[in-house]
Design a protein around this motif. Structure first.
Motif, PDB file in Angstrom:
ATOM      1  N   TYR A  98      21.580 -25.194 -41.180  1.00 10.32           N
ATOM      2  CA  TYR A  98      20.955 -23.982 -41.732  1.00 10.32           C
ATOM      3  C   TYR A  98      19.649 -23.611 -41.050  1.00 10.32           C
ATOM      4  O   TYR A  98      18.782 -22.993 -41.649  1.00 10.32           O
ATOM      5  CB  TYR A  98      20.792 -24.134 -43.245  1.00 10.32           C
ATOM      6  N   ILE A  99      19.507 -24.004 -39.807  1.00 14.69           N
ATOM      7  CA  ILE A  99      18.429 -23.520 -38.971  1.00 14.69           C
ATOM      8  C   ILE A  99      19.034 -23.081 -37.646  1.00 14.69           C
ATOM      9  O   ILE A  99      20.100 -23.551 -37.242  1.00 14.69           O
ATOM     10  CB  ILE A  99      17.346 -24.589 -38.734  1.00 14.69           C
ATOM     11  N   LYS A 100      18.332 -22.179 -36.956  1.00 19.53           N
ATOM     12  CA  LYS A 100      18.835 -21.698 -35.671  1.00 19.53           C
ATOM     13  C   LYS A 100      18.651 -22.733 -34.570  1.00 19.53           C
ATOM     14  O   LYS A 100      19.453 -22.817 -33.637  1.00 19.53           O
ATOM     15  CB  LYS A 100      18.084 -20.432 -35.261  1.00 19.53           C
ATOM     16  N   TRP A 101      17.561 -23.483 -34.657  1.00 21.76           N
ATOM     17  CA  TRP A 101      17.196 -24.387 -33.557  1.00 21.76           C
ATOM     18  C   TRP A 101      16.218 -25.423 -34.102  1.00 21.76           C
ATOM     19  O   TRP A 101      15.468 -25.145 -35.033  1.00 21.76           O
ATOM     20  CB  TRP A 101      16.545 -23.559 -32.438  1.00 21.76           C
ATOM     21  N   ALA A 102      16.242 -26.605 -33.499  1.00 16.33           N
ATOM     22  CA  ALA A 102      15.289 -27.653 -33.889  1.00 16.33           C
ATOM     23  C   ALA A 102      14.820 -28.400 -32.649  1.00 16.33           C
ATOM     24  O   ALA A 102      15.586 -28.574 -31.695  1.00 16.33           O
ATOM     25  CB  ALA A 102      15.931 -28.628 -34.872  1.00 16.33           C
ATOM     26  N   GLY A 103      13.566 -28.830 -32.668  1.00 16.62           N
ATOM     27  CA  GLY A 103      13.021 -29.560 -31.536  1.00 16.62           C
ATOM     28  C   GLY A 103      12.050 -30.632 -31.974  1.00 16.62           C
ATOM     29  O   GLY A 103      11.501 -30.600 -33.082  1.00 16.62           O
ATOM     30  N   GLU A 104      11.861 -31.615 -31.102  1.00 12.68           N
ATOM     31  CA  GLU A 104      10.934 -32.703 -31.336  1.00 12.68           C
ATOM     32  C   GLU A 104      10.240 -32.974 -30.005  1.00 12.68           C
ATOM     33  O   GLU A 104      10.918 -33.134 -28.983  1.00 12.68           O
ATOM     34  CB  GLU A 104      11.689 -33.938 -31.823  1.00 12.68           C
ATOM     35  N   PRO A 105       8.917 -33.003 -29.953  1.00 11.77           N
ATOM     36  CA  PRO A 105       8.234 -33.104 -28.656  1.00 11.77           C
ATOM     37  C   PRO A 105       8.460 -34.460 -27.991  1.00 11.77           C
ATOM     38  O   PRO A 105       8.366 -35.508 -28.631  1.00 11.77           O
ATOM     39  CB  PRO A 105       6.759 -32.897 -29.015  1.00 11.77           C
ATOM     40  N   ALA A 106       8.765 -34.420 -26.687  1.00 14.70           N
ATOM     41  CA  ALA A 106       8.902 -35.669 -25.932  1.00 14.70           C
ATOM     42  C   ALA A 106       7.539 -36.311 -25.703  1.00 14.70           C
ATOM     43  O   ALA A 106       7.429 -37.535 -25.620  1.00 14.70           O
ATOM     44  CB  ALA A 106       9.583 -35.387 -24.595  1.00 14.70           C
ATOM     45  N   ARG A 107       6.493 -35.466 -25.608  1.00 13.74           N
ATOM     46  CA  ARG A 107       5.127 -35.951 -25.409  1.00 13.74           C
ATOM     47  C   ARG A 107       4.217 -35.202 -26.376  1.00 13.74           C
ATOM     48  O   ARG A 107       4.484 -34.039 -26.708  1.00 13.74           O
ATOM     49  CB  ARG A 107       4.675 -35.689 -23.970  1.00 13.74           C
ATOM     50  N   ALA A 122       9.772 -22.188 -30.437  1.00  6.82           N
ATOM     51  CA  ALA A 122      10.390 -22.027 -31.755  1.00  6.82           C
ATOM     52  C   ALA A 122      10.114 -20.638 -32.326  1.00  6.82           C
ATOM     53  O   ALA A 122      10.999 -19.995 -32.903  1.00  6.82           O
ATOM     54  CB  ALA A 122       9.866 -23.106 -32.705  1.00  6.82           C
ATOM     55  N   TYR A 123       8.889 -20.170 -32.183  1.00  2.68           N
ATOM     56  CA  TYR A 123       8.499 -18.847 -32.682  1.00  2.68           C
ATOM     57  C   TYR A 123       9.378 -17.760 -32.074  1.00  2.68           C
ATOM     58  O   TYR A 123       9.888 -16.882 -32.785  1.00  2.68           O
ATOM     59  CB  TYR A 123       7.031 -18.614 -32.341  1.00  2.68           C
ATOM     60  N   HIS A 124       9.579 -17.803 -30.767  1.00  2.00           N
ATOM     61  CA  HIS A 124      10.376 -16.760 -30.113  1.00  2.00           C
ATOM     62  C   HIS A 124      11.846 -16.838 -30.526  1.00  2.00           C
ATOM     63  O   HIS A 124      12.499 -15.802 -30.707  1.00  2.00           O
ATOM     64  CB  HIS A 124      10.243 -16.875 -28.590  1.00  2.00           C
ATOM     65  N   ILE A 125      12.362 -18.057 -30.697  1.00  4.03           N
ATOM     66  CA  ILE A 125      13.756 -18.196 -31.127  1.00  4.03           C
ATOM     67  C   ILE A 125      13.920 -17.676 -32.552  1.00  4.03           C
ATOM     68  O   ILE A 125      14.917 -17.013 -32.878  1.00  4.03           O
ATOM     69  CB  ILE A 125      14.206 -19.662 -31.027  1.00  4.03           C
ATOM     70  N   ALA A 126      12.948 -17.951 -33.412  1.00  3.95           N
ATOM     71  CA  ALA A 126      13.029 -17.483 -34.804  1.00  3.95           C
ATOM     72  C   ALA A 126      13.130 -15.962 -34.873  1.00  3.95           C
ATOM     73  O   ALA A 126      13.815 -15.409 -35.741  1.00  3.95           O
ATOM     74  CB  ALA A 126      11.820 -17.967 -35.591  1.00  3.95           C
ATOM     75  N   LYS A 127      12.448 -15.261 -33.964  1.00  2.97           N
ATOM     76  CA  LYS A 127      12.418 -13.796 -33.994  1.00  2.97           C
ATOM     77  C   LYS A 127      13.656 -13.152 -33.381  1.00  2.97           C
ATOM     78  O   LYS A 127      13.978 -12.000 -33.688  1.00  2.97           O
ATOM     79  CB  LYS A 127      11.191 -13.279 -33.232  1.00  2.97           C
ATOM     80  N   GLN A 128      14.343 -13.849 -32.498  1.00  2.27           N
ATOM     81  CA  GLN A 128      15.474 -13.255 -31.801  1.00  2.27           C
ATOM     82  C   GLN A 128      16.603 -12.957 -32.780  1.00  2.27           C
ATOM     83  O   GLN A 128      16.910 -13.743 -33.665  1.00  2.27           O
ATOM     84  CB  GLN A 128      15.967 -14.187 -30.694  1.00  2.27           C
ATOM     85  N   ALA A 129      17.253 -11.807 -32.600  1.00  2.00           N
ATOM     86  CA  ALA A 129      18.339 -11.418 -33.491  1.00  2.00           C
ATOM     87  C   ALA A 129      19.601 -12.244 -33.210  1.00  2.00           C
ATOM     88  O   ALA A 129      19.925 -12.491 -32.053  1.00  2.00           O
ATOM     89  CB  ALA A 129      18.645  -9.938 -33.300  1.00  2.00           C
ATOM     90  N   PRO A 130      20.305 -12.638 -34.282  1.00  2.00           N
ATOM     91  CA  PRO A 130      19.859 -12.550 -35.669  1.00  2.00           C
ATOM     92  C   PRO A 130      18.774 -13.588 -35.950  1.00  2.00           C
ATOM     93  O   PRO A 130      18.920 -14.750 -35.593  1.00  2.00           O
ATOM     94  CB  PRO A 130      21.129 -12.847 -36.474  1.00  2.00           C
ATOM     95  N   ALA A 131      17.691 -13.136 -36.561  1.00  2.00           N
ATOM     96  CA  ALA A 131      16.553 -13.993 -36.834  1.00  2.00           C
ATOM     97  C   ALA A 131      16.933 -15.117 -37.794  1.00  2.00           C
ATOM     98  O   ALA A 131      17.969 -15.065 -38.457  1.00  2.00           O
ATOM     99  CB  ALA A 131      15.403 -13.177 -37.408  1.00  2.00           C
ATOM    100  N   GLY A 132      16.059 -16.115 -37.888  1.00  2.00           N
ATOM    101  CA  GLY A 132      16.334 -17.203 -38.808  1.00  2.00           C
ATOM    102  C   GLY A 132      15.278 -18.288 -38.726  1.00  2.00           C
ATOM    103  O   GLY A 132      14.404 -18.261 -37.858  1.00  2.00           O
ATOM    104  N   PRO A 133      15.349 -19.263 -39.626  1.00  2.00           N
ATOM    105  CA  PRO A 133      14.372 -20.357 -39.618  1.00  2.00           C
ATOM    106  C   PRO A 133      14.642 -21.343 -38.492  1.00  2.00           C
ATOM    107  O   PRO A 133      15.799 -21.592 -38.122  1.00  2.00           O
ATOM    108  CB  PRO A 133      14.572 -21.015 -40.995  1.00  2.00           C
ATOM    109  N   VAL A 134      13.561 -21.897 -37.935  1.00  2.00           N
ATOM    110  CA  VAL A 134      13.639 -22.939 -36.912  1.00  2.00           C
ATOM    111  C   VAL A 134      12.772 -24.112 -37.369  1.00  2.00           C
ATOM    112  O   VAL A 134      11.966 -23.972 -38.289  1.00  2.00           O
ATOM    113  CB  VAL A 134      13.178 -22.427 -35.533  1.00  2.00           C
ATOM    114  N   PHE A 135      12.922 -25.254 -36.699  1.00  2.00           N
ATOM    115  CA  PHE A 135      12.274 -26.471 -37.175  1.00  2.00           C
ATOM    116  C   PHE A 135      11.700 -27.252 -36.002  1.00  2.00           C
ATOM    117  O   PHE A 135      12.362 -27.422 -34.972  1.00  2.00           O
ATOM    118  CB  PHE A 135      13.291 -27.337 -37.925  1.00  2.00           C
ATOM    119  N   VAL A 136      10.466 -27.735 -36.152  1.00  2.00           N
ATOM    120  CA  VAL A 136       9.836 -28.604 -35.160  1.00  2.00           C
ATOM    121  C   VAL A 136       9.285 -29.824 -35.886  1.00  2.00           C
ATOM    122  O   VAL A 136       8.487 -29.698 -36.823  1.00  2.00           O
ATOM    123  CB  VAL A 136       8.696 -27.893 -34.408  1.00  2.00           C
TER     124      VAL A 136
END
Length: 550
Positions: free
Chosen positions: A129-138, A149-163
């Motif tokens: 239930y999220i568009k994308w998720a990431g975890e920093p390597a460093r 994450a911000y840019h992916i959240a805004k892209q249509a269709p918009a949606g929540p992302v997680f870091v």
């Protein structure tokens, strides 16, 4: 900022710079210790909105993003915090709400074991239930990952992302150099050939219809859709269980909201030769006629739901996935709101012939004790501000709500996009944080209210202009009426909510409240609650309305 200063920053300082550059200075949060290093020496140019539980936090951020059209920022624990929030994340995903969720993770050096509050497989927990998720390597990658994450959240269709951000990353050195925010803009526009195809179909139709989905309102094209419908003299339906009001219910061309059952949808759409669905899936379904029966079922040899033969259905959506499973004859992936605007000059002016009224005359409800929900909504409609923003969740009473409160062109309408309960209580609070100039009005059953009850505290803390109206029928009656009479009695404890006093609960959270059990003072109480300086809750005891209507 000098090069020396840029090179001595922490990840925390660089991230706060990024938030400022992105305009994300309102934070919705209920943090655990894994996020606390971010909040040290908290700057006074950020607005911190505290909530008492993560489901309410995400719901408030959902309402805020729908008010602003920009991604909201949520900071919660990435393990149990995200677990608590999942119902609200599910709703935000269904509503295509842009949102960046930062989930606190344990310190990197502890992740080899099983520390307290560890988020195991942190990026997997909120999926799908999220568009994308990431975890920093460093650690120094945190700001860049958040910007992505911000840019992916805004892209249509918009949606929540997680870091997911490990606790100790915030105090590590940031990458050298100044923060740069890239410009990422959508270059997707409706294909002229597609527009010409749709316009030709509408021009050649004898009985055209439009289905208004939430994408029209999200894209700011509600009034453009009114002009398009008037030009075509086309009936306009709301998409099933629409979470945003994309067409005024007071308009003579409005044909009501389609019921989320294929059989009832087909009864409506079979009257038309061409139907264009704009900014909605085709279609969000809730049940089918045969599932209302309580008798044992035979082997299911029925066909999948389908739209009526003889009706050409064209579908415009910004979701490739919705287009892929669409029941329409043709589906086009492009921005629905822009498609509405671009169609206006392409279609011819149709003859203005009065369409038959889609609804029977609604009788004026009478004052009774106990009150009926219809009478409550009837009085509410008379007292509502012309630009009130309504947040509704009434599984048992939605038909009465729309019959008694037809929403005009300046009314906003927000409802759950997913079927998960609780969005309006929290969503209205988040909306009011962004738009304190407008009165948000929540109309929500006492059962649904329990899911995000904690939002009352936040509304009171910020003295937000939100009026909470609870038609309290003492039960989960949408469950009760799925059962036959004997099953209702046997399963009484499964739907009965006797003894829930919403006024007392609200006062416990610091929100002024009143419990109303007779019609005598109802109008005066509504007027006062809708004009109060801050939040007010009215707990209105209503009688069991009987079998719900779709």
């Amino acid at each position: 900022m000098t090069a020396e200063q840029a090179n001595s920053r922490t990840v925390r300082e660089a991230t706060l710079e990024l938030f400022r550059a992105l305009g994300m200075t309102t934070v919705f949060s209920n943090p655990s210790h894994t996020e606390m290093k971010l909040f040290e020496q908290w700057p006074d140019d950020f607005k911190f909105v505290m909530g008492l539980q993560e489901a309410s936090i995400v719901g408030m951020a959902d309402g805020h993003a729908q008010a602003t059209g920009e991604p909201s920022l949520v900071i919660i624990n990435g393990g149990p915090g995200v677990g608590n929030a999942m119902g609200s994340i599910y709703t935000a995903a269904s509503a295509h709400t842009p949102m960046v969720i930062l989930g606190g993770q344990q310190a990197r050096k502890l992740l080899l074991g099983e520390p307290f509050l560890k988020a195991s497989d942190a990026t997997q927990l909120p999926k799908p239930y999220i568009k994308w998720a990431g975890e920093p390597a460093r650690p120094q990658d945190v700001p860049a990952l958040i910007e992505k994450a911000y840019h992916i959240a805004k892209q249509a269709p918009a949606g929540p992302v997680f870091v997911a951000v490990p606790e100790d990353d915030w105090i590590r050195p940031a990458a050298p150099g100044p923060i740069k925010v890239r410009e990422v803009r959508s270059a997707v526009v409706p294909d002229p050939e597609v527009l010409a195809t749709i316009a030709s179909a509408l021009d050649g139709a004898e009985r055209p219809a439009l289905v208004a989905g939430p994408g029209v309102e999200i894209g700011g094209a509600r009034l453009d859709l009114v002009r398009l419908a008037e030009r075509l003299n086309a009936r306009v339906y709301g998409s099933p269980v629409w979470p945003r009001g994309s067409f005024p219910e007071t308009h003579p061309l409005f044909g009501g909201v389609l019921a989320p059952m294929p059989e009832l949808i087909n009864m409506k759409l079979a009257e038309h030769d061409v139907v264009v669905v704009l900014g909605s899936p085709t279609f969000t379904l809730f049940t089918t006629v045969d599932l209302f029966s309580t008798n044992p079922a035979a082997l299911d040899e029925s066909d999948q739901p389908a739209l009526p033969e003889g009706t050409r259905v064209l579908h415009v959506t910004d979701s490739p996935e919705a287009a892929a499973w669409s029941m329409a004859d043709a589906a086009y992936v492009c921005p629905p709101a822009q498609a509405v605007r671009d169609l206006l000059p392409l279609v011819r002016e149709h003859e203005k012939v009065a369409l038959p009224s889609f609804r029977e005359e609604i009788p004026v409800p009478e004052a009774t004790t106990p009150l009926t929900q219809a009478y409550l909504f009837h009085l509410l409609a008379q007292e509502l501000p012309a630009d009130a923003q309504l947040f509704e969740e009434l599984p048992i009473a939605r038909a009465d709500f729309h019959e008694q409160i037809p929403l005009g062109p300046d009314n906003g309408y927000f409802a759950t996009a997913s079927g998960a309960l609780g969005f309006p209580f929290a969503g209205a609070v988040g909306y009011a944080v962004a738009r304190p100039d407008r009165r948000a009005v929540v109309v929500m059953g006492e059962g649904s209210a329990q899911y995000t009850l904690h939002a009352l505290w936040t509304a009171a803390q910020h003295n937000l202009p939100v009026t909470f109206i609870i038609p309290n029928n003492s039960g989960y009656l949408s469950l009760k009426y799925y059962l036959d009479e004997s099953s209702q009695k046997a399963w009484h404890s499964g739907w009965d909510l006797s003894g829930v006093n919403m006024a007392e609960l609200a006062r416990g959270f610091g929100c002024p409240a009143e419990r109303i059990e007779s019609p005598e003072s109802l109008r005066a109480s509504l007027k006062a609650a809708l004009n109060a300086d801050g939040p007010v809750l009215l707990d209105v005891v209503v009688q069991d309305p009987g079998l719900f209507r779709l």
